[in-house]
Motif scaffolding. Structure first.
Motif, PDB file in Angstrom:
ATOM      1  N   TRP A  23       0.833  -1.196   0.000  1.00 39.27           N
ATOM      2  CA  TRP A  23       0.000   0.000   0.000  1.00 39.27           C
ATOM      3  C   TRP A  23       0.874   1.256   0.000  1.00 39.27           C
ATOM      4  O   TRP A  23       0.578   2.219  -0.712  1.00 39.27           O
ATOM      5  N   CYS A  24       1.961   1.253   0.765  1.00 38.11           N
ATOM      6  CA  CYS A  24       2.872   2.405   0.787  1.00 38.11           C
ATOM      7  C   CYS A  24       3.508   2.627  -0.583  1.00 38.11           C
ATOM      8  O   CYS A  24       3.668   3.773  -1.018  1.00 38.11           O
ATOM      9  N   PHE A  25       3.855   1.544  -1.277  1.00 31.67           N
ATOM     10  CA  PHE A  25       4.414   1.666  -2.624  1.00 31.67           C
ATOM     11  C   PHE A  25       3.377   2.289  -3.569  1.00 31.67           C
ATOM     12  O   PHE A  25       3.710   3.128  -4.405  1.00 31.67           O
ATOM     13  N   LEU A  26       2.139   1.863  -3.433  1.00 24.63           N
ATOM     14  CA  LEU A  26       1.073   2.430  -4.263  1.00 24.63           C
ATOM     15  C   LEU A  26       0.854   3.908  -3.944  1.00 24.63           C
ATOM     16  O   LEU A  26       0.619   4.712  -4.850  1.00 24.63           O
ATOM     17  N   LEU A  27       0.953   4.265  -2.670  1.00 26.70           N
ATOM     18  CA  LEU A  27       0.823   5.669  -2.277  1.00 26.70           C
ATOM     19  C   LEU A  27       1.930   6.509  -2.921  1.00 26.70           C
ATOM     20  O   LEU A  27       1.667   7.608  -3.425  1.00 26.70           O
ATOM     21  N   LEU A  28       3.139   5.996  -2.915  1.00 24.27           N
ATOM     22  CA  LEU A  28       4.233   6.710  -3.580  1.00 24.27           C
ATOM     23  C   LEU A  28       3.942   6.888  -5.066  1.00 24.27           C
ATOM     24  O   LEU A  28       4.168   7.962  -5.633  1.00 24.27           O
ATOM     25  N   LEU A  29       3.452   5.844  -5.704  1.00 25.47           N
ATOM     26  CA  LEU A  29       3.146   5.899  -7.126  1.00 25.47           C
ATOM     27  C   LEU A  29       2.050   6.926  -7.417  1.00 25.47           C
ATOM     28  O   LEU A  29       2.101   7.625  -8.429  1.00 25.47           O
ATOM     29  N   ILE A  77      -7.042   2.998  -6.660  1.00 22.55           N
ATOM     30  CA  ILE A  77      -5.802   2.238  -6.473  1.00 22.55           C
ATOM     31  C   ILE A  77      -5.536   2.002  -4.992  1.00 22.55           C
ATOM     32  O   ILE A  77      -5.253   0.886  -4.563  1.00 22.55           O
ATOM     33  N   LEU A  78      -5.641   3.042  -4.198  1.00 26.38           N
ATOM     34  CA  LEU A  78      -5.302   2.933  -2.775  1.00 26.38           C
ATOM     35  C   LEU A  78      -6.332   2.138  -1.990  1.00 26.38           C
ATOM     36  O   LEU A  78      -5.973   1.440  -1.035  1.00 26.38           O
ATOM     37  N   CYS A  79      -7.599   2.214  -2.387  1.00 23.22           N
ATOM     38  CA  CYS A  79      -8.640   1.456  -1.678  1.00 23.22           C
ATOM     39  C   CYS A  79      -8.674  -0.006  -2.101  1.00 23.22           C
ATOM     40  O   CYS A  79      -9.207  -0.843  -1.381  1.00 23.22           O
ATOM     41  N   GLY A  80      -8.139  -0.302  -3.259  1.00 25.65           N
ATOM     42  CA  GLY A  80      -8.119  -1.674  -3.737  1.00 25.65           C
ATOM     43  C   GLY A  80      -9.350  -2.076  -4.517  1.00 25.65           C
ATOM     44  O   GLY A  80      -9.377  -3.120  -5.150  1.00 25.65           O
TER      45      GLY A  80
END
Length: 143
Positions: A23-29, A77-80
């Motif tokens: 999730w942190c990687f997705l937040l960075l993206l 993306i962040l919520c899935g």
């Protein structure tokens, strides 16, 4: 050190998809799109000026669509929920916007080099979003 990081990420796809590190990687993206959408929403006149700067019209509807797209797709993306759709949208948006904002082929140096760097960095983002979409679709099909 990298072996510790690899061990921290679960092997099972379903566990990996919900892992806090993923999730942190997705937040960075998504960070540039969250920042960009919020900035445009909080200063709509600047968003309109940006649209006009790039020759996009009508400016107001396109600015609203950009804000909704950047924020909405990032949230998907962040919520899935519908992660693949949010990632695919941001890949397409970034690809198209790249040809508007980073037209290096029509510039003289040193602006040409700077715009070319931005162009290819954005192609990297397109690839990253397509990987996220692919992983999400693949993992959903395994269930």
């Amino acid at each position: 050190m990298h072996t510790h990081l690899a061990q921290a990420i679960p092997i099972r796809p379903s566990a990996r998809r919900t892992h806090p590190l993923y999730w942190c990687f997705l937040l960075l993206l998504c960070s540039a799109y969250l920042q960009g959408g919020l900035t445009k929403a909080l200063d709509f006149s600047a968003a309109l000026a940006e649209m006009r700067h790039f020759g996009l019209a009508p400016a107001a509807p396109l600015a609203l669509l950009t804000i909704a797209g950047e924020l909405g797709a990032s949230l998907l993306i962040l919520c899935g929920a519908w992660r693949w759709a949010g990632a695919a949208y941001l890949a397409l948006f970034t690809f198209a916007a790249n040809f508007v904002a980073n037209r290096f082929w029509g510039l003289a140096e040193p602006a040409r080099t700077m715009a070319a760097n931005g162009f290819f960095e954005h192609l990297g983002l397109v690839g990253a979003f397509l990987i996220v979409a692919w992983i999400d679709l693949r993992e959903r099909s395994e269930h």
